[in-house]
Design a protein around this motif. Structure first.
Motif, mmCIF file in Angstrom:
data_model
loop_
_atom_site.group_PDB
_atom_site.id
_atom_site.type_symbol
_atom_site.label_atom_id
_atom_site.label_comp_id
_atom_site.label_asym_id
_atom_site.label_seq_id
_atom_site.Cartn_x
_atom_site.Cartn_y
_atom_site.Cartn_z
ATOM 1 N N GLY A 1 0.777 -1.229 0.000
ATOM 2 C CA GLY A 1 0.000 0.000 0.000
ATOM 3 C C GLY A 1 0.805 1.273 0.000
ATOM 4 O O GLY A 1 0.753 2.062 -0.950
ATOM 5 N N VAL A 2 1.585 1.495 1.055
ATOM 6 C CA VAL A 2 2.246 2.797 1.233
ATOM 7 C C VAL A 2 3.204 3.090 0.094
ATOM 8 O O VAL A 2 3.197 4.191 -0.483
ATOM 9 C CB VAL A 2 2.987 2.821 2.592
ATOM 10 N N ARG A 3 4.034 2.123 -0.262
ATOM 11 C CA ARG A 3 5.036 2.369 -1.303
ATOM 12 C C ARG A 3 4.435 2.431 -2.704
ATOM 13 O O ARG A 3 5.136 2.766 -3.656
ATOM 14 C CB ARG A 3 6.112 1.280 -1.252
ATOM 15 N N ALA A 4 3.173 2.082 -2.831
ATOM 16 C CA ALA A 4 2.529 2.149 -4.153
ATOM 17 C C ALA A 4 1.737 3.431 -4.332
ATOM 18 O O ALA A 4 1.185 3.661 -5.418
ATOM 19 C CB ALA A 4 1.614 0.929 -4.344
ATOM 20 N N LEU A 5 1.652 4.260 -3.307
ATOM 21 C CA LEU A 5 0.798 5.450 -3.393
ATOM 22 C C LEU A 5 1.246 6.390 -4.506
ATOM 23 O O LEU A 5 0.415 6.909 -5.264
ATOM 24 C CB LEU A 5 0.807 6.186 -2.039
ATOM 25 N N PHE A 6 2.541 6.618 -4.611
ATOM 26 C CA PHE A 6 3.004 7.604 -5.589
ATOM 27 C C PHE A 6 2.692 7.177 -7.022
ATOM 28 O O PHE A 6 2.111 7.941 -7.793
ATOM 29 C CB PHE A 6 4.508 7.827 -5.426
ATOM 30 N N ILE A 7 3.054 5.940 -7.373
ATOM 31 C CA ILE A 7 2.866 5.510 -8.766
ATOM 32 C C ILE A 7 1.386 5.389 -9.107
ATOM 33 O O ILE A 7 0.952 5.749 -10.209
ATOM 34 C CB ILE A 7 3.621 4.176 -9.020
ATOM 35 N N ILE A 8 0.578 4.897 -8.153
ATOM 36 C CA ILE A 8 -0.863 4.790 -8.420
ATOM 37 C C ILE A 8 -1.494 6.182 -8.495
ATOM 38 O O ILE A 8 -2.345 6.451 -9.351
ATOM 39 C CB ILE A 8 -1.531 3.922 -7.334
ATOM 40 N N GLY A 9 -1.076 7.093 -7.619
ATOM 41 C CA GLY A 9 -1.616 8.444 -7.667
ATOM 42 C C GLY A 9 -1.272 9.153 -8.961
ATOM 43 O O GLY A 9 -2.129 9.796 -9.587
ATOM 44 N N LEU A 10 -0.010 9.042 -9.389
ATOM 45 C CA LEU A 10 0.395 9.687 -10.644
ATOM 46 C C LEU A 10 -0.348 9.089 -11.835
ATOM 47 O O LEU A 10 -0.837 9.821 -12.706
ATOM 48 C CB LEU A 10 1.908 9.521 -10.824
ATOM 49 N N MET A 11 -0.429 7.757 -11.874
ATOM 50 C CA MET A 11 -1.137 7.096 -12.968
ATOM 51 C C MET A 11 -2.604 7.538 -12.998
ATOM 52 O O MET A 11 -3.147 7.860 -14.066
ATOM 53 C CB MET A 11 -1.044 5.579 -12.791
ATOM 54 N N SER A 12 -3.240 7.572 -11.866
ATOM 55 C CA SER A 12 -4.658 7.922 -11.806
ATOM 56 C C SER A 12 -4.872 9.375 -12.228
ATOM 57 O O SER A 12 -5.828 9.683 -12.961
ATOM 58 C CB SER A 12 -5.185 7.704 -10.387
ATOM 59 N N PHE A 13 -4.026 10.269 -11.776
ATOM 60 C CA PHE A 13 -4.158 11.680 -12.145
ATOM 61 C C PHE A 13 -4.059 11.859 -13.671
ATOM 62 O O PHE A 13 -4.872 12.561 -14.276
ATOM 63 C CB PHE A 13 -3.062 12.480 -11.432
ATOM 64 N N LEU A 14 -3.095 11.188 -14.284
ATOM 65 C CA LEU A 14 -2.929 11.299 -15.737
ATOM 66 C C LEU A 14 -4.092 10.645 -16.479
ATOM 67 O O LEU A 14 -4.537 11.153 -17.521
ATOM 68 C CB LEU A 14 -1.604 10.654 -16.147
ATOM 69 N N ILE A 15 -4.591 9.526 -15.970
ATOM 70 C CA ILE A 15 -5.740 8.883 -16.612
ATOM 71 C C ILE A 15 -6.961 9.797 -16.549
ATOM 72 O O ILE A 15 -7.752 9.873 -17.507
ATOM 73 C CB ILE A 15 -6.027 7.520 -15.953
ATOM 74 N N GLY A 16 -7.121 10.514 -15.438
ATOM 75 C CA GLY A 16 -8.236 11.467 -15.347
ATOM 76 C C GLY A 16 -8.162 12.540 -16.421
ATOM 77 O O GLY A 16 -9.177 12.899 -17.040
ATOM 78 N N ILE A 17 -6.966 13.032 -16.674
ATOM 79 C CA ILE A 17 -6.794 14.038 -17.747
ATOM 80 C C ILE A 17 -7.113 13.427 -19.108
ATOM 81 O O ILE A 17 -7.779 14.045 -19.949
ATOM 82 C CB ILE A 17 -5.357 14.590 -17.703
#
Length: 367
Positions: A157-173
């Motif tokens: 969980g914790v160590r995956a936050l950055f990559i999942i957050g970045l991926m999700s933000f870009l997918i939203g765009i």
């Protein structure tokens, strides 16, 4: 008969060698050079040879075969080993011969079906072993390894936050941009918010998170357990009475099941933020209006649909990763192969179950 510096008796014409002692792998280099320097026709007197290993026997057999050398006065054991080496010198196909035409296709399909059946049966058996492990922990709570579970929380969980957050933000765009372009043709770009909200919360947030967790944590599960199999750590655990399922599999499964809904919700929020940023900058929709519009168009059941699927996906990812890790046998090359299989199987199972969930929620009216 003269004697060389290495005490190898040779004939005066250099055509007869008489090695002594044991012809082993440590001596074949010297003996091979003596054989190359000897004149033809060559004869090798083995009367003073006390023993021969397989490498030495292969050198003698090869010399007799390619130079027509005579191997004389060999003892019974040496002669028997030379005979065994001669029997093993057979032509073999490095690659299996391919069958022509439709037979090759049938063979490939048959092998795929057999592998699919064997893997399915193995996963089902591993699932049963996991259930037994959970039952044993419920019966003997002291066997529960709380520290191991917390450590997996950090990794999954914790160590995956950055990559999942970045991926999700870009997918939203991306969703916002592609949706606006297509809806603009019909003058309906205002419905871009509907597309972002419902697609993200109901499907993509959980699905993309599951794919990312499968590639990151599922592969790590398979590689870690596979490496422990090769180094015989799992055998050592069994020897001292520790169940590998309880010590290795259950902590990873609990971490994946518990962290997946949290990561999915985090992904949904970041995707909505990315989409909101796009509609604010490109469609001139203020954030307050964007949030109010989301509240209008996204039903509460969509959130439940996304969050209910997440722990099930986490369980499947952990099950496939741990199963493939436990199947490692032999060498480190198989660790890589099993890790790849773990990722492929995890994503395949997640997508299949996502389709099943889509039909199920549609039937109960959550659309």
């Amino acid at each position: 008969m003269a004697t060389r510096e290495d005490d190898m008796p040779v004939s005066e014409d250099g055509a007869t060698l008489a090695p002594t002692g044991v012809i082993s792998i440590t001596r074949v280099g010297t003996l091979e050079r003596d054989i190359e320097e000897a004149a033809d026709p060559l004869a090798i007197d083995l009367s003073r040879v006390e023993g021969v290993d397989t490498v030495g026997a292969w050198l003698l057999y090869r010399t007799a075969k390619h130079r027509d050398a005579q191997l004389v006065n060999a003892s019974a054991n040496v002669a028997d080993l030379l005979e065994q080496v001669a029997k093993a010198d057979q032509q073999c196909d490095i690659r299996p011969e391919k069958k022509p035409g439709p037979l090759a296709l049938f063979e490939e399909v048959g092998m795929w079906a057999e592998d699919f059946w064997r893997t399915s049966k193995g996963i089902l058996g591993f699932f049963g072993a996991t259930l037994i492990g959970f039952a044993m922990i419920f019966r003997y709570p002291r066997r529960f390894r709380f520290n191991a579970v917390v450590q997996r929380f950090d990794m999954v969980g914790v160590r995956a936050l950055f990559i999942i957050g970045l991926m999700s933000f870009l997918i939203g765009i991306v969703i916002g941009q592609q949706g606006a372009v297509q809806l603009q043709q019909f003058g309906a770009e205002v419905y871009t918010v509907n597309l972002i909200g419902r697609l993200t919360i109901r499907e993509l947030g959980t699905l993309m998170t599951a794919i990312m967790v499968a590639g990151r944590s599922g592969s790590a599960f398979a590689a870690q357990i596979g490496t422990m199999k090769i180094t015989e750590e799992i055998d050592a655990m069994r020897t001292i009475g520790v169940s590998p399922v309880e010590a290795l599999v259950i902590p990873r499964m609990l971490a994946a099941v518990i962290m997946m809904p949290l990561l999915a919700f985090f992904s949904m929020v970041l995707t909505l933020i990315g989409g909101g940023l796009f509609v604010w900058m490109e469609l001139d929709m203020p954030p307050v209006t964007y949030v109010a519009r989301l509240q209008e168009v996204v039903p509460l059941t969509d959130i439940w649909v996304g969050l209910i699927k997440a722990p099930v996906f986490g369980f499947l990812i952990a099950l496939a990763g741990c199963f493939q890790g436990m199947q490692v046998k032999g060498n480190s090359e198989e660790v890589g192969l099993r890790t790849t299989n773990a990722v492929v199987q995890s994503i395949f199972l997640v997508i299949v179950l996502d389709a099943v969930f889509a039909v199920f929620f549609s039937r109960i009216g959550w659309i």
